[in-house]
Every structure is written in C-alpha cells, then in structure tokens.
Design an enzyme around this catalytic site. Structure first.
Site, mmCIF file in Angstrom:
data_model
loop_
_atom_site.group_PDB
_atom_site.id
_atom_site.type_symbol
_atom_site.label_atom_id
_atom_site.label_comp_id
_atom_site.label_asym_id
_atom_site.label_seq_id
_atom_site.Cartn_x
_atom_site.Cartn_y
_atom_site.Cartn_z
ATOM 1 N N TYR A 34 -1.648 11.748 -4.332
ATOM 2 C CA TYR A 34 -0.663 12.749 -3.936
ATOM 3 C C TYR A 34 0.654 12.172 -3.430
ATOM 4 C CZ TYR A 34 -5.034 15.258 -4.494
ATOM 5 O OH TYR A 34 -6.211 15.730 -5.012
ATOM 6 N N PHE A 60 -5.714 9.760 -3.304
ATOM 7 C CA PHE A 60 -4.520 9.018 -2.874
ATOM 8 C C PHE A 60 -3.413 9.058 -3.928
ATOM 9 C CE2 PHE A 60 -8.037 6.449 -0.721
ATOM 10 C CZ PHE A 60 -8.104 7.355 0.326
ATOM 11 N N LEU A 97 0.850 -1.192 0.000
ATOM 12 C CA LEU A 97 0.000 0.000 0.000
ATOM 13 C C LEU A 97 0.889 1.247 0.000
ATOM 14 C CD1 LEU A 97 -3.145 0.315 2.282
ATOM 15 C CD2 LEU A 97 -1.997 2.243 1.210
ATOM 16 N N ALA A 98 1.366 1.616 -1.166
ATOM 17 C CA ALA A 98 2.354 2.692 -1.248
ATOM 18 C C ALA A 98 2.306 3.285 -2.654
ATOM 19 C CB ALA A 98 3.752 2.143 -0.951
ATOM 20 N N GLU A 99 1.671 4.425 -2.783
ATOM 21 C CA GLU A 99 1.411 4.968 -4.122
ATOM 22 C C GLU A 99 2.678 5.433 -4.832
ATOM 23 O OE1 GLU A 99 -0.341 5.739 -1.424
ATOM 24 O OE2 GLU A 99 -2.284 4.819 -1.867
ATOM 25 N N HIS A 136 -12.090 10.881 -1.350
ATOM 26 C CA HIS A 136 -12.482 9.891 -2.357
ATOM 27 C C HIS A 136 -13.264 10.503 -3.514
ATOM 28 C CE1 HIS A 136 -11.526 7.297 1.039
ATOM 29 N NE2 HIS A 136 -11.558 6.241 0.243
ATOM 30 N N GLN A 149 -5.835 3.914 -6.350
ATOM 31 C CA GLN A 149 -7.169 3.441 -5.967
ATOM 32 C C GLN A 149 -8.217 4.558 -5.978
ATOM 33 O OE1 GLN A 149 -7.945 1.433 -1.993
ATOM 34 N NE2 GLN A 149 -7.859 -0.268 -3.446
ATOM 35 N N PHE A 150 -7.824 5.742 -5.532
ATOM 36 C CA PHE A 150 -8.719 6.898 -5.575
ATOM 37 C C PHE A 150 -7.908 8.164 -5.873
ATOM 38 C CE2 PHE A 150 -11.486 4.071 -3.167
ATOM 39 C CZ PHE A 150 -12.754 4.413 -3.634
ATOM 40 N N ASP A 151 -8.592 9.133 -6.496
ATOM 41 C CA ASP A 151 -8.016 10.447 -6.782
ATOM 42 C C ASP A 151 -7.244 11.044 -5.612
ATOM 43 O OD1 ASP A 151 -10.369 11.191 -5.128
ATOM 44 O OD2 ASP A 151 -11.477 10.853 -6.984
#
Lengths: 323, 367
Positions: free
Chosen positions: A87, A85, A57-59, A128, A81-83
C-alpha cells in the site's frame, strides 16, 4: 524432477537475468538473504550486487525507482515483501506505473514486473495474508498475473519479464512449497489465456492462484458425490480471458467463482457480470461465489473459518445444482 | 553500521544562502561558486527568463479566455528554473513537476505542446527521450523517485549523466522525496534535488509546512549536502547547481538545493491568493524580481543594449504568438485514441468497449 513453486520462480528469475542483462531484481532482503521466502536465493551471488540488490525499507521508493530504471532502459523486477506492504507504493503504481505509458502516448515504456507474495493460509501475523488483486485489476494500464502451478510460475514469470507492459505478478505464498514433477525451463500457455485444469459437465469453477489446488480438491470430492466440476484456472486477472470462461459456461450452464479475497467487488463480481452479460441464455443457475468474507483478514487462529475451502465450494455447487 | 567518520557539518547548509547578484545588479564574486559563463551565456540566461515570463503570461491569458482549463504559473521563479536547468549538460535529465515552464524552455520543449496538459487535449505532448525532460508530474514530489531511479540506472550503466528533479516547499513534506533522498544517499546516485521554496503550498505558508531550521537542513538526515541559494538570482542558482552537477558527475553523489524564491502569481488560475496573502507582501516580493535584476547586471557589464532588448522582446513575442496559435481552439484527437496507448500489447482488453465508443461516435455524427 520435483520442484517447488518458489524454486520455479527463482529459476525463472535466474534464467531471465542470464538471458538479458537489463533485468534487475531488487527489494527488501532480496540480496544477501535471498528473500524472506528464498525466492531470490543466490541471485546476488550469481549476478553481482548491481543486478540483485537490497534497497532501503521503503516500498514507494522501490516502485518509484523501478519506474526511473525502466525509463532508463532496464527491466526491473522489484519485490514487495508481502501483500499488506504494497500500500505505501499504491500511488507510484496507480498514478505513474499504470498511467505514464498512456500519458506519453506510448513513448515511455515501463517493463516493470512487480512480484508480490499474496494470500493467506500460512498462519501469518496481521498484514501478511492479504489478497489485494482487485485493486490492481481495476487499474487500467496494469496486467495482473497469478500462477497456480510451479510450471505456470516459471513460464508466466518469464513471459511477464519479457513484456513491455507493467505486470503485477501475484505469487500465492501458501503454494510456494507446492511440488510438481517437471523439467525447467518449461513453457505453458501464454499468460493471458485461462486454462481448463479439469474437464467437467455440471458446474464451471473459476479460480486462480492459491485456490486452483483447492478447487481441484473440491472437484475430486465432488466426483464422489456424482457431480462433475470443470475447473478453470484464470491465470490472468487483467486481462480476463472471457472467451474461455464463456465457452466453459456454455458447456456446463453453471458457474462458481472462488477466491480468497473478500467478496464485495472482488474478481467474482466482474466474472459474474461478464457471464450474465454474455452467456445469459446458457445459465441454468445464478453465478455463485465461494470467497473470503467482507471482514478484514482474520487472525491466524481463525483463518480456517474465513478462507474458502473444499466444503464452501461444495456448498455452492449444491446450491447451484438446486436451481 | 552507519559511517561514524562522516562529519555531519559538511552536509549542513551554510548560514547564508549563496547570493551573487543584488537587486540593482551588483555582482559579488564568490570563489566557491564561480560563474563559468561567457557573455553569450549570460545573455542567454536573460533571454530564457524573459521568454519564460512572456509565455507564462500568455498561458494565463489563454486560461482567462477559456482556452486552458487551468494553468500553474511560474512567475517569479524564472531564475530558479532557468539557472538550474542551464547548469546541466544536454544529455542530463530533468524530472519536473507541473510548474517548470522555465526549465522546459531551457530544454527546448515545445511550449505550445506543454500546454496540452492544461487544455486537456492530451496528457503530455513532448518526447522525453528527445529533450531529456520527463513528463510533467502532478502528484506532489512523486517524480523525485523517477529521477533517482534513472540516476541509479545511469550509474549501473557507467553513463556519466546526472539527473535533476524539481519539487517545492510543500513537496518536502511528502513521503516520496524522503524515500528518494534516502535511496539516493545510500546508492550515491547522481541526482540533484532542486527545491523551489516559493513560500507557499497553495495557501499554506512555509512555517506551517515544517519546523526544520531550513528545508536544506533536511538533507543532513539523508547524508546529502544541503545547499541554499537566492532563488531569484540566476547566477546563484546556476553556480550552486553547477557545483552540485560537477559533484554528482564525479561520482560523489546527490545534493539537495533549496532556492529561496517567491510565487508571484496564484497557485493556479483557479486559486484566489487574496484570501491568504497581502498586497504589501506581494509588493515587497516584487522588489526582488529575477529578470530586472539580471537586466541590471547586464547593463552594468555593458552587455545590454537596445539591440538585445529588441531582439529578446521580439523573440519572446514570437514564442508567445506561436503558443497562442498552437493552443487556441486546438482540437482534441480522435476519441478512439483513448484505447491506443494503455497497453503495448492490448490483447484481451477493451472487448466491446471500442465498438461501443465507435457506435456512440457514429450515432452522434462524430466519426
């Protein structure tokens, strides 16, 4: 056959993976679960854990490793997964993905397609429902596409994956369940082309992604008032199809830009600037904007007051026609 | 479920960093860390370090003369870079930061070309695919993810190559190396995280960077072996890296290596280290110089004579001269090139902007 936008994207990923074994899909929960919106459903089952895999879990890690994989020769299609996230990955996207091909004088190609479900209207919890498209469109080196129909979702996704440039692919999540009667595969206009969805003679309405349907509904309602709206689906936010925008304004003499994102320095600002720079003498009225407000995205119970809707668009139409 | 069968002790760094060469050149054999190099290889390590230092000095001079905007010296870190890079096979990849002149020279990257970034003539000059050497990366630690992704790709492709990335003590505080090691640990990627602990992140000393017992202890949290070596001992950096490379190539996963070294020069030519460290500290660090140490070793082995000295000095001078010739007054290219490489397919971009710059150039007689 009626298919939803989510199914169309899923089919596009499936077909791209079938045709080119260098295409990889990865991100948070995209494997076994098939993605929180099921857009990657069954890809792992159909193509193995090597080709569709869950990451930690690491964008930033997802995008940074996508860059390494692309340098190696793969064509990564990572999911954020979502806008809200995306950043943590901002630095990898802006400092490396967008710049490395230029720094290397084209020696390094990064055919990465980043999928991002974006926008509001689904009653989601904070972070989200964001519309961060202006950040990406402002960044040289990225292409930014956003489909407004299931057909475009399929065709533009295929085109994005086939491209050698990095693409930010913004999926309007409130339209994931939007249905269309169509047979896949389907090929629509090339992604850099804007499309006139509905012809009209009084006002041009420029929109994209989730607002295409809203603008079409507004055009329908406007017709009852005797106003003829031309709805232009921009499809690509970078590059912007200026010639198609100008041609429409030259026909109607009036322009409104619609987007969910906050107003200040949103896409509407750039579109308005281009129109007044290049179609000044065609304009009968200033370019107006029907957008979200300059506040953080609201809590779910207040989003109906924040999001542009048919009424807000019609208010702008009336204002435009009053000049 | 995390794997309870993993004994964290196997990832812990040993109490003492691996050290094979004393400053006077005395060699201590370590059966765990053999140095599998012949005489030519040993001499080559020395040659590469000396050439690195000369080119590094030349770059500083060029900056002083206004030829480079800025330069980040690697003086004092030659053993850390040359020893580690030399332990890789030619087909293995390196993902550097901006201070890796020594590693670049091991990879035969054109030394003058590297300095174009610092001169500002362009942002990079070498072909990464020819040298298996990534672009120099300025945002701290970000390249660790590229090395990891590349290694993931190699593994998917059943290609037995290894990647190595360099970052520094400051870099270990950033998020990207953390994410890179998290990914590499989970994916068992063949990547080596080589940290040059040169004691300072610009002015901030190590004790203000971390409360970890050592940087290598951080590796345990990612399920990576944390290894430490004397970073001014080229045989130690070589042997420790070689072991990690062999491990990665055998499919056993990534390794974290902390090389203890010292940045003898300023952070960059724009920095003034007298504001944060003393001459006494610098004098002390100079006694551990990596190049003198290797020369002492070669002398003890009768591998160093005036012929080698002359040849290496001559070659180092040649490279430095080549660099000076390549960079001095080097012109920038056609400004119109600014639009050339932004997109593979630039359809729809820069409308009017190319013409605007073209017109400005013509008006200024620069077309």
């Amino acid at each position: 056959m009626a298919i939803t936008m989510a199914q169309a994207i899923n089919q596009a990923l499936h077909d791209a993976m079938s045709e080119d074994e260098r295409v990889l899909v990865f991100g948070e929960d995209v494997g076994r679960l098939g993605g929180v919106f099921r857009v990657t459903d069954k890809l792992q089952e159909n193509f193995s854990e090597d080709r569709c895999f869950d990451t930690p879990l690491a964008e930033s890690g997802i995008i940074g490793t996508a860059i390494g994989l692309a340098m190696y020769g793969f064509r990564p299609v990572p999911e954020m997964q979502f806008d809200g996230f995306t950043y943590p990955a901002f630095e990898q996207i802006v400092s490396h993905l967008a710049k490395m091909p230029n720094r290397s004088r084209g020696t390094v190609k990064l055919p990465v397609t980043i999928r991002i479900p974006y926008g509001g209207g689904i009653g989601a919890v904070e972070h989200h429902s964001e519309s961060p498209e202006a950040y990406w469109a402002h960044t040289a080196g990225l292409k930014v596409f956003t489909p407004g129909t299931p057909e475009d979702a399929y065709s533009m996704m295929r085109a994005a994956i086939a491209m050698d440039d990095p693409v930010i692919f913004l999926e309007p999540k409130r339209r994931y369940w939007m249905k269309s009667d169509t047979e896949l595969p389907v090929e629509t206009e090339p992604p850099h082309k804007a499309v006139v969805r509905r012809e009209g003679s009084d006002v041009s309405v420029f929109c994209y992604g989730p607002m295409v349907r809203t603008a079409m509904e507004a055009a329908e309602a406007a017709a009852d008032e005797g106003w003829s709206l031309e709805v232009v689906d921009l499809r690509s936010l970078s590059p912007l199809d200026t010639p198609t925008m100008l041609a429409s304004v030259e026909r109607t003499g009036r322009a409104i830009v619609v987007h969910e994102a906050a107003q200040t320095l949103g896409m509407g600002a750039e579109i308005a600037a281009r129109i007044q720079e290049q179609a000044f003498y065609s304009l009968e009225a200033p370019v107006l904007r029907a957008t979200g407000y300059d506040t953080p995205y609201p809590p779910a119970k207040l989003e109906e007051f924040w999001l542009p809707d048919v009424d807000r668009i019609l208010d702008m139409v009336e204002r435009s026609l009053s000049y | 479920m995390a794997d309870a069968a993993i004994d964290p002790r196997e990832f812990l760094p040993p109490d003492e960093p691996v050290h094979l060469l004393d400053p006077d050149g005395t060699y201590h054999e370590d059966p765990e860390h053999p140095v599998d190099l012949d005489d030519a290889g040993l001499r080559e390590l020395y040659r590469l370090m000396l050439v690195t230092r000369k080119v590094d000095r030349e770059a500083i001079n060029l900056q002083r003369q206004g030829q480079l905007g800025v330069y980040a010296s690697c003086m004092g870190q030659e053993a850390a870079q040359v020893g580690s890079a030399y332990a890789l096979a030619e087909e293995d990849w390196i993902f550097p930061s901006y201070r890796e002149l020594g590693a670049a020279l091991v990879r035969q990257v054109d030394a003058a070309g590297l300095l174009h970034l610092y001169r500002g003539t362009w942002l990079s000059d070498h072909d990464p695919y020819k040298h298996h050497f990534g672009l120099m990366s300025i945002p701290i630690g970000t390249q660790a993810l590229h090395a990891t992704g590349f290694a993931m790709g190699a593994r998917l492709d059943n290609n037995p190559i290894v990647t190595m990335t360099y970052f520094g003590d400051g870099g270990t505080s950033e998020g990207d190396p953390h994410e890179a090691m998290t990914f590499a640990g989970v994916m068992k990627s063949p990547v080596i995280f080589f940290v040059q602990n040169n004691q300072y992140a610009i002015s901030v000393p190590l004790e203000k960077q971390t409360a970890a017992p050592t940087l290598a202890h951080k590796a345990v949290g990612y399920g990576l072996p944390g290894r430490r070596c004397d970073g001014n001992d080229v045989l130690a950096t070589y042997a420790v890296t070689k072991k990690a490379v062999d491990r990665a190539r055998a499919g056993e996963g990534p390794t974290f290596i902390e090389a203890l070294t010292y940045r003898m020069e300023a952070h960059t030519t724009s920095d003034d280290p007298s504001r944060y460290r003393t001459q006494a500290e610098l004098d002390e660090a100079a006694t551990t110089d990596p190049i003198a140490r290797m020369r002492n070793f070669l002398q003890q082995r009768d591998l160093y004579d005036s012929e080698l000295e002359d040849a290496v000095e001559e070659q180092a001078k040649e490279v430095a001269t080549y660099v000076r010739a390549g960079i001095y007054d080097a012109p920038h290219g056609d400004p119109m090139e600014l639009f050339e490489h932004v997109y593979v397919d630039p359809t729809g971009y820069f409308e009017g902007q190319r013409e605007q710059l073209r017109a400005e150039l013509d008006a200024n007689g620069e077309g």
